[in-house]
Scaffold this active site. Structure first.
Site, mmCIF file in Angstrom:
data_model
loop_
_atom_site.group_PDB
_atom_site.id
_atom_site.type_symbol
_atom_site.label_atom_id
_atom_site.label_comp_id
_atom_site.label_asym_id
_atom_site.label_seq_id
_atom_site.Cartn_x
_atom_site.Cartn_y
_atom_site.Cartn_z
ATOM 1 N N GLY A 10 0.835 -1.205 0.000
ATOM 2 C CA GLY A 10 0.000 0.000 0.000
ATOM 3 C C GLY A 10 0.866 1.249 0.000
ATOM 4 N N ALA A 11 0.824 1.989 -1.140
ATOM 5 C CA ALA A 11 1.639 3.203 -1.268
ATOM 6 C C ALA A 11 0.750 4.435 -1.213
ATOM 7 C CB ALA A 11 2.423 3.155 -2.586
ATOM 8 N N SER A 132 -2.527 -0.159 8.746
ATOM 9 C CA SER A 132 -3.864 0.400 8.499
ATOM 10 C C SER A 132 -4.649 0.417 9.804
ATOM 11 C CB SER A 132 -4.636 -0.482 7.517
ATOM 12 O OG SER A 132 -3.863 -0.828 6.421
ATOM 13 N N GLU A 162 -0.819 4.251 12.816
ATOM 14 C CA GLU A 162 -0.142 5.495 12.459
ATOM 15 C C GLU A 162 -0.996 6.684 12.879
ATOM 16 O OE1 GLU A 162 2.988 6.006 11.393
ATOM 17 O OE2 GLU A 162 2.243 7.975 11.959
ATOM 18 N N ALA A 165 -1.074 13.160 10.871
ATOM 19 C CA ALA A 165 -2.190 13.891 10.263
ATOM 20 C C ALA A 165 -1.727 14.378 8.902
ATOM 21 C CB ALA A 165 -2.606 15.058 11.142
ATOM 22 N N LYS A 221 -6.106 3.338 18.466
ATOM 23 C CA LYS A 221 -6.127 4.157 17.246
ATOM 24 C C LYS A 221 -7.545 4.665 16.971
ATOM 25 C CE LYS A 221 -5.415 5.874 13.262
ATOM 26 N NZ LYS A 221 -4.585 6.916 12.785
ATOM 27 N N ALA A 224 -8.381 7.308 19.682
ATOM 28 C CA ALA A 224 -7.708 8.609 19.494
ATOM 29 C C ALA A 224 -8.474 9.427 18.457
ATOM 30 C CB ALA A 224 -6.261 8.396 19.058
ATOM 31 N N CYS A 277 -10.230 9.421 7.913
ATOM 32 C CA CYS A 277 -10.227 8.658 9.169
ATOM 33 C C CYS A 277 -11.406 8.907 10.093
ATOM 34 C CB CYS A 277 -8.948 8.956 9.938
ATOM 35 S SG CYS A 277 -7.513 8.208 9.189
ATOM 36 N N ARG A 347 -10.865 13.165 0.616
ATOM 37 C CA ARG A 347 -11.801 12.154 1.117
ATOM 38 C C ARG A 347 -12.675 12.720 2.240
ATOM 39 N NH1 ARG A 347 -7.661 7.205 1.807
ATOM 40 N NH2 ARG A 347 -6.293 8.957 2.274
ATOM 41 N N ARG A 443 -14.260 28.554 7.568
ATOM 42 C CA ARG A 443 -13.069 28.222 8.359
ATOM 43 C C ARG A 443 -12.674 29.356 9.294
ATOM 44 N NH1 ARG A 443 -11.405 22.834 8.175
ATOM 45 N NH2 ARG A 443 -12.100 21.985 6.195
HETATM 46 C C1 UDX Z 1 -6.554 12.516 11.707
HETATM 47 C C2 UDX Z 1 -5.802 12.410 13.041
HETATM 48 O O1 UDX Z 1 -5.464 13.732 13.490
HETATM 49 C C3 UDX Z 1 -4.556 11.567 12.870
HETATM 50 O O2 UDX Z 1 -3.921 11.374 14.125
HETATM 51 C C4 UDX Z 1 -4.942 10.212 12.294
HETATM 52 O O3 UDX Z 1 -3.773 9.441 12.054
HETATM 53 C C5 UDX Z 1 -5.731 10.375 11.000
HETATM 54 O O4 UDX Z 1 -6.859 11.224 11.219
HETATM 55 P P1 UDX Z 1 -6.261 13.926 9.472
HETATM 56 O O5 UDX Z 1 -7.627 13.426 9.132
HETATM 57 O O6 UDX Z 1 -5.176 13.795 8.473
HETATM 58 O O7 UDX Z 1 -5.721 13.203 10.800
HETATM 59 O O8 UDX Z 1 -6.366 15.484 9.827
HETATM 60 P P2 UDX Z 1 -6.795 16.312 11.129
HETATM 61 O O9 UDX Z 1 -5.814 17.403 11.295
HETATM 62 O O10 UDX Z 1 -7.044 15.469 12.299
HETATM 63 O O11 UDX Z 1 -8.166 16.996 10.656
HETATM 64 C C6 UDX Z 1 -9.328 16.244 10.414
HETATM 65 C C7 UDX Z 1 -10.476 17.168 10.078
HETATM 66 O O12 UDX Z 1 -10.888 17.921 11.217
HETATM 67 C C8 UDX Z 1 -10.154 18.196 8.994
HETATM 68 O O13 UDX Z 1 -11.247 18.332 8.120
HETATM 69 C C9 UDX Z 1 -9.914 19.457 9.771
HETATM 70 O O14 UDX Z 1 -10.162 20.620 9.006
HETATM 71 C C10 UDX Z 1 -10.925 19.296 10.887
HETATM 72 N N1 UDX Z 1 -10.574 20.069 12.096
HETATM 73 C C11 UDX Z 1 -9.452 19.771 12.816
HETATM 74 C C12 UDX Z 1 -11.409 21.104 12.510
HETATM 75 O O15 UDX Z 1 -12.430 21.383 11.872
HETATM 76 N N2 UDX Z 1 -11.086 21.805 13.635
HETATM 77 C C13 UDX Z 1 -9.975 21.526 14.388
HETATM 78 O O16 UDX Z 1 -9.761 22.210 15.397
HETATM 79 C C14 UDX Z 1 -9.131 20.478 13.950
HETATM 80 P P1 ADP Z 2 -4.352 5.346 3.301
HETATM 81 O O1 ADP Z 2 -4.804 6.761 3.476
HETATM 82 O O2 ADP Z 2 -4.802 4.440 4.433
HETATM 83 O O3 ADP Z 2 -2.890 5.213 3.019
HETATM 84 P P2 ADP Z 2 -4.929 4.955 0.489
HETATM 85 O O4 ADP Z 2 -6.215 4.607 -0.170
HETATM 86 O O5 ADP Z 2 -4.296 6.281 0.216
HETATM 87 O O6 ADP Z 2 -5.165 4.751 2.056
HETATM 88 O O7 ADP Z 2 -3.832 3.853 0.139
HETATM 89 C C1 ADP Z 2 -4.042 2.486 0.183
HETATM 90 C C2 ADP Z 2 -3.275 1.873 -1.000
HETATM 91 O O8 ADP Z 2 -3.310 0.445 -0.864
HETATM 92 C C3 ADP Z 2 -3.871 2.175 -2.381
HETATM 93 O O9 ADP Z 2 -2.897 2.815 -3.186
HETATM 94 C C4 ADP Z 2 -4.258 0.783 -2.941
HETATM 95 O O10 ADP Z 2 -4.036 0.661 -4.337
HETATM 96 C C5 ADP Z 2 -3.318 -0.124 -2.162
HETATM 97 N N1 ADP Z 2 -3.770 -1.517 -2.091
HETATM 98 C C6 ADP Z 2 -4.976 -1.995 -1.719
HETATM 99 N N2 ADP Z 2 -4.995 -3.359 -1.757
HETATM 100 C C7 ADP Z 2 -3.768 -3.750 -2.159
HETATM 101 C C8 ADP Z 2 -3.145 -5.033 -2.385
HETATM 102 N N3 ADP Z 2 -3.808 -6.174 -2.182
HETATM 103 N N4 ADP Z 2 -1.865 -5.061 -2.798
HETATM 104 C C9 ADP Z 2 -1.180 -3.919 -2.993
HETATM 105 N N5 ADP Z 2 -1.701 -2.685 -2.791
HETATM 106 C C10 ADP Z 2 -2.977 -2.591 -2.379
#
Ligand code: UDX
Ligand code: ADP
Length: 469
Positions: A10-11, A132, A162, A165, A221, A224, A277, A347, A443
Site C-alpha cells: 500500500g503506497a 492500516s 499510524e 495527520a 487508534k 484517538a 479517518c 476524502r 473556516r
Molecule cells: C486525523 C488524526 O489527526 C490523525 O492522528 C490520524 O492518524 C488520522 O486522522 P487527518 O484526518 O489527516 O488526521 O487530519 P486532522 O488534522 O485530524 O483533521 C481532520 C479534520 O478535522 C479536517 O477536516 C480538519 O479541518 C478538521 N478540524 C481539525 C477542525 O475542523 N477543527 C480543528 O480544530 C481540527
Molecule cells: P491510506 O490513506 O490508508 O494510506 P490509500 O487509499 O491512500 O489509504 O492507500 C491504500 C493503498 O493500498 C492504495 O494505493 C491501494 O491501491 C493499495 N492496495 C490496496 N490493496 C492492495 C493489495 N492487495 N496489494 C497492494 N496494494 C494494495
C-alpha cells in the site's frame, strides 16, 4: 533480531510518507513499497518530484534523499513480500458499502487479500505489521488466515497504528508524540516487538515508544480519532450557539483552551471535519460497540457524526437563506475543496457535501483549490451518485486561478483554510463580484471587520449574526 528488508503493501497517504521516513532514518534497511495501482507507483518513481502522488510539505525532500538508496517503489508485490522479513500492511479499509455492516463497519477485504497473498508467497518466517487502522481483534483474523493457508512458516503479528495527520505528515513522523506497538504477550511476541522498537528508536526516544498488547493498540487508534473528532463536533455545536447569542466561537475556544485540563488544540470551529479517518473510524467504533450490545456507548459516539453532518448542512442552508432563499442559477465560488489545508486529499471533505446540497438547489458552482485536480473534484461528486456525471460537469466548473474563479460570483464560500486565501486582494475581488457581495467563511480565517469595511456581507461560522447588524 535485526531487520534488513521491509516490504510495505500500500503506497497511499499513510504507507508512502511513513515508509519514506522510516527509510530516511534507517539507511541500512531496504524498504520496498508495493501497490497494485501502477499509476500510483509510476508517480512515486517520477523523476520530477512535483509529480509525487501525494502532496505533503517536506515529502519531496525525504523521497529525494532515500529513493533509489534504500527506498523503492514497485508493483512486484510477491517479490517484495518474499524478500522481506517484516511486512507492513497499509492498504485502505473504507467503510463497507454492501452487506452486513453496510455504511458502518470497516471493509477488510483488502486486508484479507494482503494476508492471503503473504501466506501464499512466504517461504521464510515473517513479521506482519498492521499499519492500516483496523477494528479491534483484526489481528486474530489475520493470524488465522496466515496460519491456516501458509507454507508452514511462522508468522508474528504486530499492531503499529499510524497517528500522522495529513498536511503535517512528515513533521508528525519525524517528531511523533508517541509510537504505539502492540504485540503478543509471549517470548516470541516480545522479541518481535523489540525488533520494531529498534527501527523507530533510531530517531525517537525510547520513552515515547509505547508497547501494549495487540487489542489495546488496535483499539487506541480508533479511540484517538474518536476523541479528536469529538472535540471538533463539540466546538462546532457551540459555534451554532455562538451565532444566535452574540458570543464569538474563537473567543470561546481561546477562553476554554487556556484551561490546561482542556488544552488549546482541536478547538477550531469549521464547516465540518473531513478526511479519510474520523468518520470511518467512529462509524467503525459505533459498529463494534453495537455488535457487543453496548447500545448506549454506540449512541454516544454516533452523535459526533450526527453533529458533523448537521454542521455541513447548515452551512449550505445558511448560504441559501442569505441569498434570499434561492441560489438557482446563481454562481457560488468555492475557495478550497481539500478536507484541510496543505493536502491534496479530498476524502470526506465537507466541500463535497456542501456542493451537493447547493447543486440540489440548482446553484452553479465554481471551484478553486491550489492542490486538488479537476478530475478529483468530479470523481468526488460523481461518487455521490446524486446526479449524472454530465449534469455535475454542467453545473460545477473548476478554475485554476482564484481571481478568475471569483468573477461575477453571487457569493464566495471558503471551504478549506489554505493560507493563501487570507493573502488575497479582497478589495480587488469585491470589485469583480455581484453586489451585494457575500462571503461565507467556513473556516473563520478572514478578518471580519476588514471584510465588512470593504463592503462584503461577511458571514463566518461561529460569529453572531447580532454583530452583523
Ligand atoms: C486525523 C488524526 O489527526 C490523525 O492522528 C490520524 O492518524 C488520522 O486522522 P487527518 O484526518 O489527516 O488526521 O487530519 P486532522 O488534522 O485530524 O483533521 C481532520 C479534520 O478535522 C479536517 O477536516 C480538519 O479541518 C478538521 N478540524 C481539525 C477542525 O475542523 N477543527 C480543528 O480544530 C481540527
Ligand atoms: P491510506 O490513506 O490508508 O494510506 P490509500 O487509499 O491512500 O489509504 O492507500 C491504500 C493503498 O493500498 C492504495 O494505493 C491501494 O491501491 C493499495 N492496495 C490496496 N490493496 C492492495 C493489495 N492487495 N496489494 C497492494 N496494494 C494494495
Amino acid at each position: 533480531m535485526k531487520i534488513k528488508n521491509i516490504c510495505c503493501i500500500g503506497a497511499g497517504y499513510v504507507g508512502g510518507p511513513t515508509m519514506a521516513v522510516l527509510a530516511l532514518k534507517n539507511p541500512d534497511i531496504n524498504i520496498t513499497i508495493v501497490d497494485i495501482n501502477e499509476a500510483r507507483i509510476a508517480a512515486w518513481n517520477d523523476n520530477d518530484l512535483n509529480n509525487l502522488p501525494i502532496y505533503e510539505p517536506g515529502l519531496k525532500e525525504v523521497v529525494q534523499e532515500a529513493r533509489g538508496r534504500n527506498l523503492f517503489f514497485s508493483t512486484e508485490v510477491e517479490k517484495a513480500i518474499d524478500e522481506a522479513e517484516m511486512i507492513f500492511i497499509s492498504v485502505n479499509t473504507p467503510t463497507k458499502t454492501y452487506g452486513k455492516g453496510k455504511g458502518m463497519a470497516a471493509d477488510l477485504k483488502y486486508i484479507e487479500l494482503s494476508a492471503r497473498q503473504i501466506a501464499k508467497v512466504a517461504t521464510t518466517d515473517k513479521i506482519v505489521v498492521e499499519k492500516s487502522t483496523l477494528p479491534v481483534r483484526t489481528a486474530q483474523a489475520i493470524k488465522n488466515i496466515l496460519d491456516h493457508t501458509g507454507n508452514g512458516v511462522k508468522f508474528q503479528i504486530l499492531s503499529n497504528p499510524e497517528f500522522l495527520a495529513e498536511g503535517t505528515a512528515v513533521q508528525d513522523l519525524l517528531n511523533p508524540d508517541r509510537v504505539l506497538i502492540g504485540g503478543e504477550n509471549s517470548k516470541e511476541g516480545n522479541e518481535t516487538i523489540n525488533a520494531l522498537v529498534d527501527i523507530y528508536a533510531t530517531w525517537i526516544p525510547k520513552e515515547q515508544i509505547l508497547t501494549t498488547n495487540l487489542w489495546s493498540s488496535e483499539l487506541s487508534k480508533l479511540v484517538a480519532n474518536a476523541f479528536l473528532a469529538q472535540r471538533v463536533s463539540s466546538i462546532n455545536a457551540i459555534s451554532e450557539l455562538c451565532e444566535v447569542t452574540g458570543a464569538d466561537v474563537s473567543e470561546v475556544s481561546k477562553a476554554i483552551g487556556m484551561d490546561s485540563r482542556i488544552g488549546p488544540k482541536f478547538l477550531k470551529a469549521s464547516v465540518g471535519f473531513g478526511g479519510s479517518c474520523f468518520q470511518k473510524d467512529i462509524l467503525n467504533l459505533v459498529y463494534i460497540a453495537k455488535s457487543y450490545g453496548l447500545n448506549e456507548v454506540a449512541d454516544y459516539w454516533e452523535q459526533v457524526i450526527i453533529m458533523n453532518d448537521h454542521q455541513k448542512n447548515r452551512f449550505a442552508e445558511n448560504i441559501v437563506s442569505k441569498l434570499y432563499n434561492t441560489v438557482s442559477g446563481k454562481k457560488i465560488t468555492f475557495l478550497g475543496w481539500a478536507f484541510k489545508k496543505d493536502t491534496n486529499d479530498t476524502r470526506e471533505s465537507a466541500a463535497i457535501y456542501v456542493a451537493d446540497a447547493l447543486l440540489n438547489e440548482e446553484a452553479e458552482i465554481t471551484v478553486y483549490d491550489p492542490k486538488v485536480s479537476e478530475e478529483r473534484i468530479y470523481e468526488d461528486l460523481d461518487y455521490l451518485n446524486t446526479r449524472s456525471p454530465e449534469e455535475n460537469r454542467r453545473l460545477l466548473k473548476v478554475v485554476m486561478e482564484p481571481y478568475h474563479a471569483c468573477e461575477k460570483a453571487h457569493a464566495v464560500a471558503i471551504l478549506t483554510e489554505w493560507d493563501e486565501f487570507v493573502e488575497y486582494d479582497w478589495e480587488n475581488i469585491y470589485t469583480s463580484v455581484i453586489k451585494p457581495a457575500f462571503v461565507f467563511d467556513g473556516r473563520r480565517i478572514l478578518d471580519g471587520q476588514f471584510m465588512k469595511d470593504i463592503g462584503f456581507q461577511y458571514d463566518a461560522i461561529g460569529v453572531s449574526i447580532l454583530n452583523n447588524i
